[in-house]
Scaffold this motif. Structure first.
Motif, PDB file in Angstrom:
ATOM      1  N   THR A   6      -1.761  -3.150 -12.625  1.00  0.00           N
ATOM      2  CA  THR A   6      -0.380  -3.316 -11.740  1.00  0.00           C
ATOM      3  C   THR A   6      -1.464  -3.555 -10.455  1.00  0.00           C
ATOM      4  O   THR A   6      -3.125  -3.078 -10.598  1.00  0.00           O
ATOM      5  CB  THR A   6      -0.291  -2.140 -11.235  1.00  0.00           C
ATOM      6  OG1 THR A   6      -1.040  -1.008 -11.469  1.00  0.00           O
ATOM      7  CG2 THR A   6       1.052  -2.428 -12.559  1.00  0.00           C
ATOM      8  N   LYS A   7      -1.177  -3.928  -9.597  1.00  0.00           N
ATOM      9  CA  LYS A   7      -1.559  -3.707  -7.868  1.00  0.00           C
ATOM     10  C   LYS A   7      -1.478  -4.043  -6.579  1.00  0.00           C
ATOM     11  O   LYS A   7      -0.085  -4.308  -6.895  1.00  0.00           O
ATOM     12  CB  LYS A   7      -2.359  -5.540  -8.483  1.00  0.00           C
ATOM     13  CG  LYS A   7      -3.823  -5.509  -6.664  1.00  0.00           C
ATOM     14  CD  LYS A   7      -4.388  -7.156  -6.469  1.00  0.00           C
ATOM     15  CE  LYS A   7      -5.290  -6.907  -5.564  1.00  0.00           C
ATOM     16  NZ  LYS A   7      -6.119  -8.159  -6.021  1.00  0.00           N
ATOM     17  N   ASP A   8      -1.288  -2.683  -5.906  1.00  0.00           N
ATOM     18  CA  ASP A   8      -0.691  -2.440  -4.597  1.00  0.00           C
ATOM     19  C   ASP A   8      -0.853  -3.765  -3.379  1.00  0.00           C
ATOM     20  O   ASP A   8      -2.408  -4.022  -2.617  1.00  0.00           O
ATOM     21  CB  ASP A   8      -0.977  -1.435  -4.580  1.00  0.00           C
ATOM     22  CG  ASP A   8      -0.026  -0.324  -4.847  1.00  0.00           C
ATOM     23  OD1 ASP A   8       1.355  -0.858  -5.341  1.00  0.00           O
ATOM     24  OD2 ASP A   8      -0.342   0.530  -4.901  1.00  0.00           O
ATOM     25  N   LYS A  36       7.661  -5.785  -7.358  1.00  0.00           N
ATOM     26  CA  LYS A  36       8.103  -3.575  -6.979  1.00  0.00           C
ATOM     27  C   LYS A  36       8.006  -3.856  -5.230  1.00  0.00           C
ATOM     28  O   LYS A  36       6.874  -3.696  -4.459  1.00  0.00           O
ATOM     29  CB  LYS A  36       7.615  -2.853  -7.233  1.00  0.00           C
ATOM     30  CG  LYS A  36       8.413  -0.965  -7.251  1.00  0.00           C
ATOM     31  CD  LYS A  36       7.945  -0.749  -8.563  1.00  0.00           C
ATOM     32  CE  LYS A  36       9.118   0.717  -8.456  1.00  0.00           C
ATOM     33  NZ  LYS A  36       8.403   2.036  -9.005  1.00  0.00           N
ATOM     34  N   LYS A  37       9.057  -3.841  -4.857  1.00  0.00           N
ATOM     35  CA  LYS A  37       9.331  -3.749  -3.244  1.00  0.00           C
ATOM     36  C   LYS A  37      10.274  -2.775  -2.746  1.00  0.00           C
ATOM     37  O   LYS A  37      11.430  -1.805  -3.468  1.00  0.00           O
ATOM     38  CB  LYS A  37       9.885  -4.734  -2.257  1.00  0.00           C
ATOM     39  CG  LYS A  37       9.320  -4.573  -1.116  1.00  0.00           C
ATOM     40  CD  LYS A  37      10.026  -5.880  -0.249  1.00  0.00           C
ATOM     41  CE  LYS A  37      10.942  -5.652   1.508  1.00  0.00           C
ATOM     42  NZ  LYS A  37      11.544  -6.626   2.089  1.00  0.00           N
ATOM     43  N   GLU A  45      12.507  -4.241  -8.204  1.00  0.00           N
ATOM     44  CA  GLU A  45      11.428  -4.276  -8.981  1.00  0.00           C
ATOM     45  C   GLU A  45      11.786  -5.783  -9.591  1.00  0.00           C
ATOM     46  O   GLU A  45      13.368  -5.741 -10.304  1.00  0.00           O
ATOM     47  CB  GLU A  45      10.885  -3.559 -10.202  1.00  0.00           C
ATOM     48  CG  GLU A  45       9.734  -4.354 -10.488  1.00  0.00           C
ATOM     49  CD  GLU A  45       9.217  -3.452 -12.135  1.00  0.00           C
ATOM     50  OE1 GLU A  45       8.193  -3.134 -11.436  1.00  0.00           O
ATOM     51  OE2 GLU A  45       9.496  -3.236 -13.002  1.00  0.00           O
ATOM     52  N   HIS A  64       5.118  -4.069   1.231  1.00  0.00           N
ATOM     53  CA  HIS A  64       4.114  -3.428   0.696  1.00  0.00           C
ATOM     54  C   HIS A  64       4.661  -3.849  -0.722  1.00  0.00           C
ATOM     55  O   HIS A  64       5.661  -3.842  -0.962  1.00  0.00           O
ATOM     56  CB  HIS A  64       3.289  -2.254   1.076  1.00  0.00           C
ATOM     57  CG  HIS A  64       2.827  -1.891   2.647  1.00  0.00           C
ATOM     58  ND1 HIS A  64       1.749  -1.051   2.449  1.00  0.00           N
ATOM     59  CD2 HIS A  64       3.658  -1.727   3.756  1.00  0.00           C
ATOM     60  CE1 HIS A  64       1.493  -1.168   3.729  1.00  0.00           C
ATOM     61  NE2 HIS A  64       1.783  -1.324   4.645  1.00  0.00           N
ATOM     62  N   ASN A  66       4.100  -3.979  -5.268  1.00  0.00           N
ATOM     63  CA  ASN A  66       3.290  -3.599  -5.968  1.00  0.00           C
ATOM     64  C   ASN A  66       3.028  -4.923  -6.853  1.00  0.00           C
ATOM     65  O   ASN A  66       4.658  -5.057  -7.338  1.00  0.00           O
ATOM     66  CB  ASN A  66       3.519  -2.338  -7.110  1.00  0.00           C
ATOM     67  CG  ASN A  66       2.911  -1.852  -8.012  1.00  0.00           C
ATOM     68  OD1 ASN A  66       3.567  -2.414  -8.886  1.00  0.00           O
ATOM     69  ND2 ASN A  66       1.981  -1.503  -8.060  1.00  0.00           N
ATOM     70  N   ARG A  68       3.186  -6.647 -10.633  1.00  0.00           N
ATOM     71  CA  ARG A  68       2.642  -5.402 -12.711  1.00  0.00           C
ATOM     72  C   ARG A  68       2.775  -6.401 -12.691  1.00  0.00           C
ATOM     73  O   ARG A  68       3.302  -7.330 -12.873  1.00  0.00           O
ATOM     74  CB  ARG A  68       3.140  -4.719 -12.517  1.00  0.00           C
ATOM     75  CG  ARG A  68       3.185  -4.272 -14.547  1.00  0.00           C
ATOM     76  CD  ARG A  68       4.115  -3.271 -14.230  1.00  0.00           C
ATOM     77  NE  ARG A  68       5.982  -3.180 -13.918  1.00  0.00           N
ATOM     78  CZ  ARG A  68       6.536  -3.759 -15.637  1.00  0.00           C
ATOM     79  NH1 ARG A  68       5.978  -3.743 -17.136  1.00  0.00           N
ATOM     80  NH2 ARG A  68       7.414  -3.823 -14.969  1.00  0.00           N
TER      81      ARG A  68
END
Length: 88
Positions: A6-8, A36-37, A45, A64, A66, A68
């Motif tokens: 996972t990464k933001d 995912k927002k 997601e 922003h 995420n 995955r």
């Protein structure tokens, strides 16, 4: 156990890159790729390989997200997707 990452990130898409191109580029990966927002306080997601899901997210620069990735090639998938969506 399946591999996952996972990464933001903050979206910074070049005017030359469309989200459709990003989705098409991800089709080569075996891994599932999810974005995912939060929209008005509700988390959404979607599977990046789904055009309908992409329309739902309405991605804009400054959003922003995420990311995955889940699967055998999740490291490569993450690098590609993060690269497309957060270009400098």
């Amino acid at each position: 156990m399946e591999n996952s990452l996972t990464k933001d990130i903050v979206v910074n898409i070049s005017d030359k890159v469309t989200i459709v191109e990003v989705s098409k580029a991800t089709q080569k990966f075996q891994s599932e790729i999810y974005l995912k927002k939060n929209i008005n306080g509700t988390p959404y997601e979607i599977n990046l390989k789904s055009f309908l899901g992409l329309i739902t997210l309405q991605l804009r620069n400054g959003d922003h997200l995420n990311i995955r990735t889940v699967g055998e090639d999740c490291v490569e998938a993450m690098a590609d997707v993060a690269g497309y969506l957060s270009q400098s």
